[in-house]
Design an enzyme around this catalytic site. Structure first.
Site, PDB file in Angstrom:
ATOM      1  N   CYS A  55       0.831  -1.203   0.000  1.00  0.00           N
ATOM      2  CA  CYS A  55       0.000   0.000   0.000  1.00  0.00           C
ATOM      3  C   CYS A  55       0.865   1.253   0.000  1.00  0.00           C
ATOM      4  CB  CYS A  55      -0.958  -0.018   1.191  1.00  0.00           C
ATOM      5  SG  CYS A  55      -0.167  -0.348   2.784  1.00  0.00           S
ATOM      6  N   HIS A 310      -1.480   0.756   7.747  1.00  0.00           N
ATOM      7  CA  HIS A 310      -1.958   0.881   6.359  1.00  0.00           C
ATOM      8  C   HIS A 310      -1.680   2.296   5.873  1.00  0.00           C
ATOM      9  CE1 HIS A 310      -4.177  -0.005   2.784  1.00  0.00           C
ATOM     10  NE2 HIS A 310      -5.080   0.932   3.025  1.00  0.00           N
TER      11      HIS A 310
END
Length: 992
Positions: A55, A310
């Protein structure tokens, strides 16, 4: 019924029919999503697939894509594709494979711009960089390394607009300026930067972080500055001056710092305020330029840990001014052209000590998860219009065609599934009405599992398989009725005609033999308690004459339990008699093997069977029971061995018993004679010692200590240990027949391996044992000569080559160890201290276990030393056999005794010093750069060297002296960058 009665074969409710009864939505006939959900919406951006832990890469790719100048420059890079360069176009049967990082970015950006997909796969780009998709890297470090790689790649281009794009967009200049307080001389060191790394500890606003970055630093005391004018060290001031700023200003917020207490990185979850407009003029050295920047991107890390979480990005579209949130495949447009951080500021693990979010005015924002802010120089110029080059557009169109083909294929599959579902719907509605068998009508048994699969819309039914329900006679097992259903013959005919399979189980399929056997077992189970009382009373009657039978006492004590277990086993065997119904044949074989092992211990009356299959000779283990009691027992154990009262004991066992008694007596006599004859060998105090040679003799003989220990065991316990028949001295010799020890070593380290024998005692040993090799030490000393000039000669003589090989092998063993224990001792002011630090990691075995190993009988595991009754057997003569003898025959502990407060670590010889320092950091909470290690006075400083090359051997003690902690976390984090795992690009990355 409300639900299916599993034990009732006539109950056909709740087996999955409710799905098909009534009206059904067409979408329930398939599990294929609408392919149009994967299609890109109008005026929307394209997302990027997360390949596991990538990510952080996706956020940077989206941010760089929306940098129009960078995208246009990359499109101008010439392609290395030979077919396109030759003007032939790219063959349709050949997949395009980018060869450089530039080509990968070109292709990715073209897809992001004109693809019809909702998201695309960046795996080619990630693979080209050699990144591990399963490991999350340091995002800030990735940005630096990739920009450096991209700049080096583009520097080879001829077009200046391409070659200098990274410098134009991202590169600025600042100067380290040092001013002497004495003479005022100013020295300046100009340096380029691509991002400003700002410390956020103790700050609340972005401008405060920039001010601290540029603040003046005093150089005083030991840190004074050497002035070239004054030609001496002087007090001075040092600061950073911003000389020029790039079009795109990257501000790295240093949220990830090194925590000295834990020895790991941690994340600072403090709020930092920043505005949408940033005026950099107050921070510039020259004030006459345009330095107003507007916010263009905010990179967010969600999570409380520095090692997980994340990454997402908020990026402004430079053409429309609208904000978008890029979260891998999902892209969300913000309302009203405003930046909205929203739930990105919620921590994954909220705590009571969290600070409240400060109030933000218009045009300002606060974030505790933002780790990078990107500002663009404010300009009135119209945004660029970027066109995709023709050859890239051709590749994009080809990918779009593949996507359309996939969409059409999925739509066709959905259509076919719906058609099959409608046919199945009508079939089930019709057949389910006729599924129950009416009273007096023919019927079939069919597996409930198959019926459920037939009614399951997701799996097409396979041919009917009833083999799991058959007994050993090939008929329906009575215990399997509970998992069968009784259906009408009409429906059964349809099933077998449509789906095939078998065997068919009609009204005559139930196995009568199995039913009879099950009834017999049930009757015996019910009768067992009554028979137990009867047998107990019969055992109280004294048997007269020869009418009784021998039964083992152990069997009589547990016969009821044995009978019950045997009946249960018969019940299980009847239930699982068909091998096909057991599933895995290998598991069945294993369970049968376990049963056989249990039967060897549990079978009735086998406790009085001798190894020859006859009646054992020990009457203490058996007793006589009456004929009536035996007949009762035989009902439960029909295969039990039968021994009438007049049965003779095993004749072979009687002979062996007599021979055993004779051997025991012989061994006792032999041990007594040998002990009397070899008194000196039995007592260590009476044996000679090489360290102080006895004056009464000039000759001594040598045997292995292993022989002595084995002989002593026999003398002490002659009935339990085998007699020693030979003296195996070959273990002390090399393959050439030479001695493996020097006189000096036999007085020191090898003294535990040999035993010295008096000449008189040696004569008796030669008479009592078979000696394979005679080893003798002779003292040679001239009359009146100096004792130091005494010579000691061995026979056979020493073999220098094998002796040297033995020593080399011992040294190699010390240098080629794995999972060996070493000890780390922390010192302060050169004194050992006992400190309770972090819990011990990889601690060695306990002291009790060490003692048990030391006290293990010596020589029991030596495979080469052979002491048998059958005479002397010469063992294998080899260098390795001696080593095995030394390791196994003689077990002497030379282990270091770990003191309290000392840390024991498990290490290997091929481990580097740097890796050891990481272990020490976890054990003592001392950072690697603060560790000063030494062993035997030698400093260990080469982090790349292996422990074996540094002389660290098992049981070594390494001294650790820790430097005083430093307070500069930012400097510490720079030092620890080298310790991070996975930084940079892995093996297989494309060359520049």
């Amino acid at each position: 019924c409300r639900r299916n009665c599993r034990g009732n074969p006539n109950c056909l409710v709740g087996i999955g029919e409710h799905v098909w009864l009534g009206e059904i939505d067409e979408n329930s006939f398939h599990n294929i999503d609408d392919p149009n959900c994967e299609r890109r919406k109008k005026n929307a951006f394209v997302g990027l697939t997360n390949l596991g832990a990538t990510c952080y890469v996706n956020t940077f790719l989206q941010m760089w894509f929306l940098n129009l100048e960078l995208r246009q420059a990359l499109y101008l890079c010439p392609s290395t594709c030979s077919e396109y360069s030759a003007g032939e176009g790219i063959p349709k049967d050949k997949d395009y494979e980018p060869q450089t990082i530039c080509e990968h970015l070109q292709y990715l950006f073209a897809l992001l711009q004109n693809s019809k997909r909702r998201y695309i796969d960046p795996s080619g780009f990630v693979k080209a960089l050699g990144l591990d998709t399963g490991q999350q890297q340091d995002a800030q470090e990735f940005s630096k390394l990739f920009m450096s790689l991209l700049e080096d790649t583009l520097s080879k281009q001829k077009n200046p607009d391409v070659r200098n794009i990274v410098q134009k967009q991202f590169c600025g200049e600042y100067a380290y300026v040092t001013v002497c307080n004495q003479c005022g001389r100013e020295s300046k060191l100009v340096s380029k930067f691509y991002e400003l790394e700002l410390n956020i500890q103790g700050h609340k606003q972005l401008t405060d972080c920039i001010t601290e970055f540029l603040k003046e630093e005093k150089l005083e005391g030991d840190n004074r500055y050497f002035c070239e004018t004054c030609q001496s060290k002087q007090n001075a001031t040092r600061k950073i001056r911003l000389l020029s700023l790039p079009c795109t200003l990257n501000l790295q917020l240093m949220r990830f710092v090194f925590d000295r207490q834990t020895g790991h990185k941690k994340k600072l979850n403090t709020y930092i305020g920043f505005s949408e407009l940033l005026d950099m003029e107050p921070f510039m050295e020259q004030k006459n330029g345009v330095y107003v920047y507007e916010l263009s991107a905010v990179l967010i890390h969600r999570g409380v840990s520095a090692y997980s979480g994340h990454y997402i990005a908020h990026v402004k579209d430079p053409q429309t001014g609208e904000w978008y949130k890029f979260n891998d495949e999902d892209i969300e447009k913000m309302e009203g052209k405003k930046l909205q951080l929203g739930i990105e500021e919620d921590l994954a693990e909220p705590s009571k000590s969290q600070t409240r979010k400060p109030k933000c005015g218009k045009g300002t924002h606060c974030s505790r998860n933002a780790y990078m802010l990107v500002y663009r120089l404010q300009t009135r110029e119209k945004s660029l219009t970027i066109e995709v080059p023709a050859f890239l557009q051709e590749l994009v169109e080809r990918d779009n065609c593949k996507f359309e083909e996939w969409c059409n294929e999925m739509a066709e599959m959905r259509k076919q599934s719906v058609a099959r579902g409608k046919i199945k719907h009508e079939e089930v509605k019709e057949l389910y009405k006729r599924l129950p068998a009416e009273a007096g009508s023919p019927y079939d048994f069919i597996s409930l599992e198959w019926l459920q699969k037939w009614l399951d819309e997701s799996t097409p039914p396979k041919p009917i398989d009833n083999t799991a329900c058959l007994c050993s006679h090939g008929k329906l097992h009575p215990d399997k009725i509970s998992i069968m259903k009784r259906i009408s013959e009409y429906v059964a005919d349809f099933f077998y005609r449509r789906y095939g399979g078998g065997p068919r189980l009609n009204v005559k399929a139930l196995c009568k033999d199995c039913v009879v056997e099950r009834c017999r077992i049930l009757r015996l189970k019910n009768q067992l308690n009554e028979d137990y009382k009867t047998v107990t009373n019969l055992l109280k009657i004294t048997v007269k004459g020869n009418d009784g039978f021998w039964v083992g006492k152990a069997s009589l004590r547990s016969w009821r339990q044995l009978a019950l277990e045997q009946l249960n086993e018969q019940d299980e065997d009847a239930e699982h008699s068909n091998g096909k119904m057991n599933g895995n044949a290998q598991n069945k074989d294993e369970s049968n093997e376990e049963k056989r092992e249990e039967e060897e211990e549990l079978n009735f009356n086998e406790d009085i069977v001798c190894p020859h299959g006859d009646l054992c000779i020990s009457e203490n283990e058996r007793r006589v029971v009456s004929k009536e009691a035996w007949e009762k027992l035989k009902q439960y154990f029909p295969k039990a061995p039968e021994f009438p009262n007049n049965k003779e004991c095993c004749s072979q066992c009687k002979i062996l018993e007599r021979e055993g008694e004779e051997n025991e007596a012989l061994h006792k006599m032999m041990a007594s004679e040998q002990k009397t004859s070899l008194q000196n060998l039995f007592h260590d105090k009476c044996r000679p010692c090489l360290g102080s040679w006895p004056q009464e003799t000039d000759e001594l003989y040598i045997v292995s200590q292993f022989f002595v220990e084995e002989w002593r065991k026999f003398v002490r316990r002659p009935t339990r240990c085998s007699p020693v028949s030979s003296v195996g001295n070959s273990a002390l010799l090399c393959p050439h027949g030479g001695l493996m020890f020097t006189y000096a070593s036999m007085t020191k380290e090898d003294s535990k391996l040999i035993a010295l024998i008096w000449p008189s005692e040696w004569e008796r040993i030669q008479k009592l044992f078979v000696v394979d090799h005679v080893i003798k030490i002779t003292r040679m000393q001239a009359a009146g000569a100096d004792p130091e000039s005494t010579l000691y000669v061995s026979e056979p003589q020493l073999c220098p080559e094998c002796r040297e090989g033995l020593l080399c092998q011992q040294q190699r063993d010390l240098r080629e160890y794995t999972q060996a224990t070493i000890y780390i001792h922390k010192v302060v002011d050169n004194k050992k201290v006992m400190k309770d630090a972090a819990p011990e990691l990889n601690v060695s075995s306990s002291e009790a276990e060490e003692e048990r190993e030391e006290n293990k009988p010596e020589g029991e595991q030596d495979p080469d030393f052979n002491q048998t009754n059958g005479g002397a057997k010469r063992q294998k003569i080899s260098h390795q056999s001696y080593i095995a003898y030394q390791k196994q025959g003689i077990r002497r502990s030379t282990r270091h005794r770990k003191v309290r407060g000392e840390k024991a670590l498990l290490v290997s010889a091929n481990q580097t010093l740097k890796e050891l320092k990481i272990q020490i950091m976890h054990a003592f909470s001392v950072a690697p750069f603060d560790q000063n290690l030494s062993i035997d006075g030698k400093i260990l400083s080469d982090d790349t060297a292996t422990l074996g090359s540094l002389g660290v051997i098992p049981e070594s003690v390494i001294l650790l002296k820790a430097d005083e902690p430093i307070a500069d976390y930012a400097a510490m984090d720079d030092v620890m960058q080298g310790e991070r795992e996975g930084l940079g690009f892995g093996e297989g990355a494309l060359p520049l």
